[in-house]
Scaffold this motif. Structure first.
Motif, short mmCIF file in Angstrom:
data_model
loop_
_atom_site.label_atom_id
_atom_site.label_comp_id
_atom_site.label_asym_id
_atom_site.label_seq_id
_atom_site.Cartn_x
_atom_site.Cartn_y
_atom_site.Cartn_z
N MET A 18 -16.78 -4.96 -80.77
CA MET A 18 -15.92 -5.12 -81.94
C MET A 18 -15.40 -3.77 -82.42
N ILE A 19 -16.26 -2.76 -82.37
CA ILE A 19 -15.81 -1.40 -82.74
C ILE A 19 -14.73 -0.93 -81.77
N ALA A 20 -14.97 -1.18 -80.48
CA ALA A 20 -13.97 -0.80 -79.48
C ALA A 20 -12.68 -1.57 -79.67
N ALA A 21 -12.77 -2.82 -80.12
CA ALA A 21 -11.56 -3.60 -80.38
C ALA A 21 -10.71 -2.92 -81.45
N CYS A 22 -11.37 -2.43 -82.49
CA CYS A 22 -10.63 -1.68 -83.52
C CYS A 22 -10.01 -0.42 -82.91
N GLY A 23 -10.75 0.20 -81.99
CA GLY A 23 -10.25 1.42 -81.37
C GLY A 23 -9.02 1.19 -80.51
N VAL A 24 -8.99 0.09 -79.75
CA VAL A 24 -7.84 -0.14 -78.87
C VAL A 24 -6.61 -0.56 -79.67
N VAL A 25 -6.81 -1.31 -80.74
CA VAL A 25 -5.67 -1.73 -81.56
C VAL A 25 -5.10 -0.52 -82.32
N LEU A 26 -5.98 0.34 -82.82
CA LEU A 26 -5.53 1.52 -83.57
C LEU A 26 -5.21 2.69 -82.65
N ASP A 27 -5.48 2.55 -81.35
CA ASP A 27 -5.33 3.64 -80.38
C ASP A 27 -6.11 4.87 -80.84
N ASN A 28 -7.36 4.61 -81.23
CA ASN A 28 -8.22 5.65 -81.81
C ASN A 28 -9.32 6.00 -80.81
N ALA A 29 -9.24 7.19 -80.22
CA ALA A 29 -10.21 7.60 -79.21
C ALA A 29 -11.60 7.79 -79.79
N ILE A 30 -11.68 8.18 -81.06
CA ILE A 30 -12.99 8.39 -81.69
C ILE A 30 -13.76 7.08 -81.78
N LEU A 31 -13.09 6.01 -82.14
CA LEU A 31 -13.75 4.71 -82.20
C LEU A 31 -14.18 4.25 -80.81
N ILE A 32 -13.38 4.55 -79.81
CA ILE A 32 -13.73 4.19 -78.43
C ILE A 32 -15.01 4.91 -78.01
N VAL A 33 -15.09 6.19 -78.29
CA VAL A 33 -16.28 6.97 -77.94
C VAL A 33 -17.49 6.44 -78.69
N GLY A 34 -17.31 6.14 -79.99
CA GLY A 34 -18.42 5.59 -80.76
C GLY A 34 -18.91 4.27 -80.20
N ALA A 35 -17.98 3.41 -79.79
CA ALA A 35 -18.37 2.13 -79.20
C ALA A 35 -19.13 2.32 -77.90
N MET A 36 -18.71 3.29 -77.09
CA MET A 36 -19.42 3.59 -75.84
C MET A 36 -20.86 3.99 -76.12
N ALA A 37 -21.06 4.81 -77.16
CA ALA A 37 -22.40 5.29 -77.47
C ALA A 37 -23.29 4.17 -77.99
N VAL A 38 -22.72 3.20 -78.69
CA VAL A 38 -23.50 2.09 -79.25
C VAL A 38 -23.89 1.08 -78.18
N GLY A 39 -23.04 0.88 -77.20
CA GLY A 39 -23.28 -0.15 -76.18
C GLY A 39 -24.58 0.05 -75.42
N PRO A 40 -25.39 -1.02 -75.24
CA PRO A 40 -26.69 -0.93 -74.57
C PRO A 40 -26.67 -1.38 -73.11
N GLU A 41 -25.47 -1.47 -72.52
CA GLU A 41 -25.36 -2.12 -71.21
C GLU A 41 -25.95 -1.31 -70.07
N PHE A 42 -26.21 -0.02 -70.26
CA PHE A 42 -26.77 0.75 -69.15
C PHE A 42 -28.18 0.30 -68.79
#
Length: 306
Positions: A127-151
Motif C-alpha cells: 500500500m505504501i508502494a502504491a502511494c509511491g507509484v501514483v505520486l511518482d515518489n522514489a522515497i516512498l518506493i524505497v520505504g516500501a522496499m524496506a518494510v516488505g518481509p518477502e526475502f
C-alpha cells in the motif's frame, strides 16, 4: 564462538563428552550430572568455534540428542579466554565463512511462516508502494522496499532446495503466493478507496513517471540486480550479518512491482499490470536462483576446505 547447552540422558553423557573432546575447536566443557529435570538428565555445556559448530551439531543429532534431550545454541558476543582464542585458531576455516545449516533452516522456517504479522507487513508495504507509484515518489518506493518481509520466504525456498526439505519449500511457496495475492487484493481495494476520495487519479498512473516507471518495465538489469541482491542477502543470513539485509531489501522491486500491478489492475490498465507482474516474477526468480547457487557454492567450498 558458539555456546552449546545440552540436556543428555545419563546413558549418553559419556558419548556426548567424548564427542566434544574430540572436536577441534571446542573448549570450556562443563558437565553437571543430574541437573536437568524436564527432560531428566545431565546438563553439558561447551563453547565451540563457529567453523566447527555445524559438524558438532550434526554429530550430536546423530546421537538423537535432539529427540531424547535438547540442543540449544547461542552466539557469544564476547569471550575473553585464551582457550577460546586457541580453539578458534585450531578450527579449520574462518568463522565468518561457516554456515550453521541447522540454524539457517530454523531461522528461515520462522521467516517463511504465513502469519498475520507477515501478511500485515507485506500488505502495508504494498500500500505504501502504491502511494509511491501514483505520486511518482522514489522515497516512498524505497520505504516500501524496506518494510516488505518477502526475502524471508525467498531465502527459505533456496534453503529448502539445497537441504532437500520439501515441507519448508511448500511452506515458503504458500507464504509467497498467498502473501502477494492478499497484499495485491487489498491494494486494489485501497486504490478504489483513494480514487473515491479524490486522492488517486488514473491520469497520475498513466502520465510521465521518471522516478517509478521502471517497476512495470522489466529488462536485463532487473534480473541482474535481483541476482546480485539474492547473493548478498544469502551471504548476510549465513554469516549472521543481518545489517546487510536492509540494503538487499531496497535493491529489488518485488513490492513496488506488486503495488503497481494492483493499482493498474484497479484502473483497468492491463499493459502496466502485465509489465509489473513480469517484473515481480523476474525479481523473485532471480533472488531464488542466486540464493540457491550461493548456498550450493558455500556448501561445496566448506567441504573442500575441510
Amino acid at each position: 564462538m558458539l555456546h552449546l547447552r545440552l540436556i543428555t540422558p545419563a546413558e549418553k553423557t559419556d558419548d556426548v563428552v567424548r564427542l566434544i573432546e574430540k572436536t577441534v575447536g571446542a573448549t570450556h566443557l562443563v558437565v553437571m550430572p543430574g541437573a536437568a529435570r524436564h527432560p531428566a538428565g545431565d546438563v553439558v555445556m561447551c563453547d565451540v568455534a563457529r567453523e566447527a559448530g555445524d559438524e558438532l551439531i550434526g554429530a550430536l543429532r546423530k546421537l538423537d540428542l535432539d529427540k531424547t534431550g535438547s540442543i540449544a545454541v547461542e552466539n557469544i558476543d564476547l569471550s575473553l579466554s585464551e582457550r577460546a582464542d586457541k580453539a578458534e585458531d585450531d578450527a579449520p576455516g574462518e568463522g565468518v565463512d561457516a554456515v550453521i545449516w541447522e540454524h539457517l533452516t530454523d531461522a528461515t522456517h520462522e521467516e517463511s511462516t504465513l502469519s498475520i504479522t507477515y501478511l500485515a507487513f507485506l500488505t502495508l508495504a504494498t500500500m505504501i508502494a502504491a502511494c509511491g507509484v501514483v505520486l511518482d515518489n522514489a522515497i516512498l518506493i524505497v520505504g516500501a522496499m524496506a518494510v516488505g518481509p518477502e526475502f524471508g520466504p525467498l531465502a527459505a525456498l533456496s534453503t529448502a532446495i539445497v537441504q532437500r526439505h520439501p515441507r519448508l519449500a511448500v511452506r515458503s511457496l504458500i507464504a509467497l503466493l498467498v502473501g502477494f495475492a492478499v497484499a495485491m487484493a487489498v491494494t486494489v481495494g485501497f486504490t478504489w478507496f483513494m480514487d473515491a476520495v479524490d486522492l488517486f487519479h488514473k491520469s497520475d498512473l498513466e502520465g510521465d513517471r521518471p522516478n517509478t516507471a521502471f517497476v512495470y518495465a522489466p529488462d536485463a538489469f532487473s534480473f541482474v540486480v535481483a541476482v546480485l541482491a539474492g547473493i548478498a542477502g544469502t551471504l548476510s543470513l549465513t554469516s549472521a550479518k543481518s545489517g546487510a539485509l536492509v540494503g538487499v531489501a531496497i535493491s529489488v522491486t518485488t513490492v513496488p512491482a506488486a503495488a503497481n500491478a494492483a493499482v493498474a489492475l484497479a484502473y483497468g490498465d492491463m499493459s502496466q499490470t502485465v509489465g509489473s507482474t513480469d517484473q515481480l516474477l523476474l525479481n523473485l526468480l532471480g533472488i531464488v536462483l542466486a540464493g540457491t547457487l550461493t548456498l550450493l557454492f558455500q556448501k561445496w567450498l566448506w567441504r573442500k576446505r575441510r
